[in-house]
Design an enzyme around this catalytic site. Structure first.
Site, short mmCIF file in Angstrom:
data_model
loop_
_atom_site.label_atom_id
_atom_site.label_comp_id
_atom_site.label_asym_id
_atom_site.label_seq_id
_atom_site.Cartn_x
_atom_site.Cartn_y
_atom_site.Cartn_z
N GLY A 79 0.83 -1.21 0.00
CA GLY A 79 0.00 0.00 0.00
C GLY A 79 0.86 1.24 0.00
N LEU A 80 0.23 2.39 -0.12
CA LEU A 80 0.93 3.67 -0.14
C LEU A 80 1.72 3.89 1.15
CD1 LEU A 80 -1.92 5.93 -1.57
CD2 LEU A 80 0.26 5.46 -2.72
N GLY A 84 -0.73 2.43 6.71
CA GLY A 84 -1.01 1.60 7.89
C GLY A 84 -0.46 0.20 7.81
N LYS A 85 0.37 -0.08 6.81
CA LYS A 85 0.92 -1.43 6.61
C LYS A 85 1.68 -1.93 7.84
CE LYS A 85 3.51 -0.30 3.18
NZ LYS A 85 3.16 1.14 3.22
N THR A 86 2.59 -1.12 8.33
CA THR A 86 3.44 -1.54 9.44
C THR A 86 2.63 -1.76 10.71
OG1 THR A 86 5.38 -0.39 8.54
CG2 THR A 86 5.40 -0.88 10.89
N SER A 152 5.93 -1.83 -2.17
CA SER A 152 5.88 -2.67 -3.39
C SER A 152 4.86 -2.12 -4.40
CB SER A 152 5.56 -4.12 -3.04
OG SER A 152 4.48 -4.25 -2.14
#
Length: 241
Positions: A79-80, A84-86, A152
């Site tokens: 995601g951008l 909130g990925k981490t 990615s």
């Protein structure tokens, strides 16, 4: 999810054994009317059953029947920047660790700190993720699953990972870019807009949304905790039956 602590398990085992011994002593006393015989019977039963339990466990450790191997999987959060990925990845990792699954957490920030000279061009990103794919493959050969969070941004980058690793689950952490800017405590978006950062995803470089994501989570709509629970349910249904 509540986890049974070791001390609680020990106390439960002791109280169960005491209750069983007392019951045996009571039965013997009611039948023969001798307190001394009831006491010695209870004592003998306690030691004999502890030994029997130990022997029973050792035998079952040798028996492979009924054991099910959990195939290693890779949860790939994309995601951008600042979507909130981490945060979601950390929560998923914590919850899966409670299930005693061999697991490692891989975040783009940690990898970039190990290999700081990696660029941000399309080719550099693809080469970088190829290295990450090798790392995940090595862990999977040792039956270790992974929770990985990387921007990615390109479809081919994600395909590199999907083709290299087993049981790859693509989780698209979706968020509006304006929301990401509001979460930007590092001021990276601001610097990218000013031209300090080149090839910055969402500003001076593209983000290609996953065409075939296994899970799509909109962090504008759900909390990080809810997102993690959704991913955990998917993993339990697919890999931990």
């Amino acid at each position: 999810m509540l986890k049974e602590t070791n001390i609680r398990s020990v106390v439960k085992g002791i109280t169960y054994r005491v209750a069983g011994t007392c019951t045996t002593m009571l039965i013997v006393f009611l039948f023969v009317g001798r307190l001394d015989l009831a006491f010695y019977t209870g004592l003998a039963e306690t030691f004999s059953k502890i030994g029997l339990y130990w022997l029973h466990e050792r035998v079952w450790l040798k028996v492979r029947w009924g054991r099910k191997k959990i195939e290693p999987f890779n949860i790939w959060l994309t995601g951008l920047p600042l979507c909130g990925k981490t945060t979601v990845g950390d929560l998923v990792h914590q919850k899966l660790r409670q299930l005693d699954i061999p697991l490692e957490r891989i975040d783009s920030k940690d990898i970039r700190e190990l290999i700081p000279d990696i660029g941000f061009t399309r080719n550099s990103r693809n080469q970088h993720l190829h290295r990450v794919g090798h790392l995940i493959c090595t862990l999977q050969k040792n039956a270790i699953s992974t929770v990985a969070s990387f921007v990615s941004p390109y479809e081919e980058s994600r395909e590199i990972i999907a083709n290299m690793v087993k049981n790859n689950i693509i989780v698209y952490i979706k968020a509006d870019i304006e929301t990401c800017k509001k979460r930007d405590y590092k001021h990276v978006y601001e610097k990218a807009i000013c031209g300090e950062y080149q090839n910055f995803t969402g500003i001076s470089d593209v983000y290609e949304e996953p065409k075939h994501a296994d899970i799509v989570i909109d962090t504008d709509e759900v909390s990080a905790e809810e997102a993690a629970e959704h991913i955990i349910k998917f993993i339990k249904k697919r890999y931990i039956k």
